[in-house]
Design an enzyme around this catalytic site. Sequence first.
Site, mmCIF file in Angstrom:
data_model
loop_
_atom_site.group_PDB
_atom_site.id
_atom_site.type_symbol
_atom_site.label_atom_id
_atom_site.label_comp_id
_atom_site.label_asym_id
_atom_site.label_seq_id
_atom_site.Cartn_x
_atom_site.Cartn_y
_atom_site.Cartn_z
ATOM 1 N N GLY A 50 0.802 -1.215 0.000
ATOM 2 C CA GLY A 50 0.000 0.000 0.000
ATOM 3 C C GLY A 50 0.833 1.263 0.000
ATOM 4 N N CYS A 51 2.152 1.102 -0.102
ATOM 5 C CA CYS A 51 3.007 2.283 -0.154
ATOM 6 C C CYS A 51 3.574 2.412 -1.561
ATOM 7 C CB CYS A 51 4.167 2.145 0.818
ATOM 8 S SG CYS A 51 3.661 1.703 2.486
ATOM 9 N N GLN A 52 3.703 3.667 -2.034
ATOM 10 C CA GLN A 52 4.319 3.863 -3.344
ATOM 11 C C GLN A 52 5.824 3.628 -3.241
ATOM 12 O OE1 GLN A 52 4.588 7.614 -5.769
ATOM 13 N NE2 GLN A 52 2.504 7.038 -6.259
ATOM 14 N N SER A 53 6.344 3.942 -2.054
ATOM 15 C CA SER A 53 7.748 3.642 -1.804
ATOM 16 C C SER A 53 7.786 2.302 -1.059
ATOM 17 C CB SER A 53 8.351 4.742 -0.942
ATOM 18 O OG SER A 53 7.483 5.058 0.124
#
Lengths: 140, 404
Positions: A50-53
């Site tokens: 759920g994180c772009q990073s």
Amino acid sequence: MSIEEIQNEIIDEFSMFEDWEERYQYMIDLGKDLPLIDDQYKTDNNIIKGCQSKVWVHAELKDDKIEFTADSDAIITKGIIAILIRVFSNQSPKDIIDANMDFIDEIGLKEHLSPTRANGLVSMIKQLKMYAIAYQTQLK
Amino acid sequence: MFNINEIRKDFPILSRTVNGKPLVYFDNAATSQTPQQVIDVIVDYYSNYNANIHRGVHSLSQEATDKYEQARHTIQKHFNAKHAHEIIFTSGTTHGINLVANGFSSILKAGDDILVSALEHHSNIVPWQMLCERTGANLKVIPMNQEGELVIPEFDALLSKNTKLVFVNHVSNALGTINPIEYIIKQAHLVGAAVLIDGAQSTPHIKPDVQALDVDFYVASAHKMCGPTGQGMLYGKESWLKKLPPYQGGGEMIAEVTFEKTTYAELPHKFEAGTPNICGGIAFGAAIDYMNTIGFDTIASYENELLVYATKQLQNIEGLTIYGTSKQKTSVISFNLDGIHPYDVGTILDKLGIAVRTGHHCAQPIMDFYSIPGTVRASFAFYNTKEEIDALITGIKKAKMMLS
Ligand SMILES: Cc1ncc(COP(=O)(O)O)c(C=O)c1O
């Protein structure tokens, strides 16, 4: 220190900042200081979705308290995790599970709290609490 | 005469602020903004003639049907399709691609080849992978080079009598490269393969002539052309559209239904099952009218000016790498700052009121090619200005200072 005490300390620190730039610069610096996770724990299993990073979190139980280490390839994300880890690390599973997270709002990071935000603060909190739940069942 | 100040007045959103700063909207490749002229059409539809189409005997239904079909003609004219029924209304590029991919399920056989380019959006990769799984056909990839261009000799080498389909985007969304689709279509036809062009990123800048291109399928999304979201179009040559089976079953797409057998409606209705986005279709037509009033030549030349201006300034920032350096580009710049994650740059720019896209842009194979997690992408439209680019440059410098 209890979770609440640490949160109040962080609120105090953030209250000194005048604008977003100072707040973000502080978070970026926290991110740079974050103790890195041991490379062996930077596995796909430890990635928070759920994180772009990329965000990796590792948890260990020591003397009935949980110690968290983490890392991210994005520095602002890392700063956010550094704050979460400061709040949660070396606390008992029960205290972590019961912790109220309203302080995020008070330090002006509410925008990061949206469940649809790609930085995944919400998923990070959920993941840290999941570890606490897992260890709590283990302790019983 | 192109008067940027007048044009900006058409877009109400451009006068809002974000995080206390004037909005600088550089995420046009994801979704373009909507001019008042199109907003008015949407309001007019729901205020005055909202009704279901093609089935009512009453006046409102007739009015809505007329406007909807008029929009189809506007689109036909814009793309220079031979027939209005070669224009299928879809919910967007993704829908159009899936419609064609599904249709080819019954045509392809095991051992057939389909070629896809390395520059594709996931929308133009995944449906073909699914098609290959269903049919046993092979998916082969036309590779890209360091500049972000397709390697055409490799394409030539991949073509054979087994090639049945070729899928390429007209313009890459992640890098802005304009692909040589004229050549690709011509060569593909020589071996008897059909070609689908994904026009999601070209149609905001270029007016394609589907007959001159001799393309078999061309797809686009309204929301990248100043129109509403959830609306798009598929152009297909009449002969192909007749050959392909319907995609979805339902009302509107039938001629006659009994429990024994259903006969399908004529084109374009065969592919338009159920109540469509009526307002969306009408507003799509209005958006195309709006863009044509400005003129695509004017749009392209102004946007190119912005691209050249921005590229030059970005190149002056130390430690900044631009990905996608083809000479043939639309106004899209993908870049990274050395050692800094694109997400961090995007977050700081957002604080400054500047909207850019960060991440892999639904084109993970391109990011893998460059071995990067993603890029920051600034994409310009004809309503952007050089002053906004100056704000971006200042913002990037600030982000660099804060983050390194
Ligand atoms: C090249 C390309 N193809 C396909 C799509 C998908 O378009 P839509 O989401 O409107 O279906 C996009 C959108 O970003 C795109 O840029």
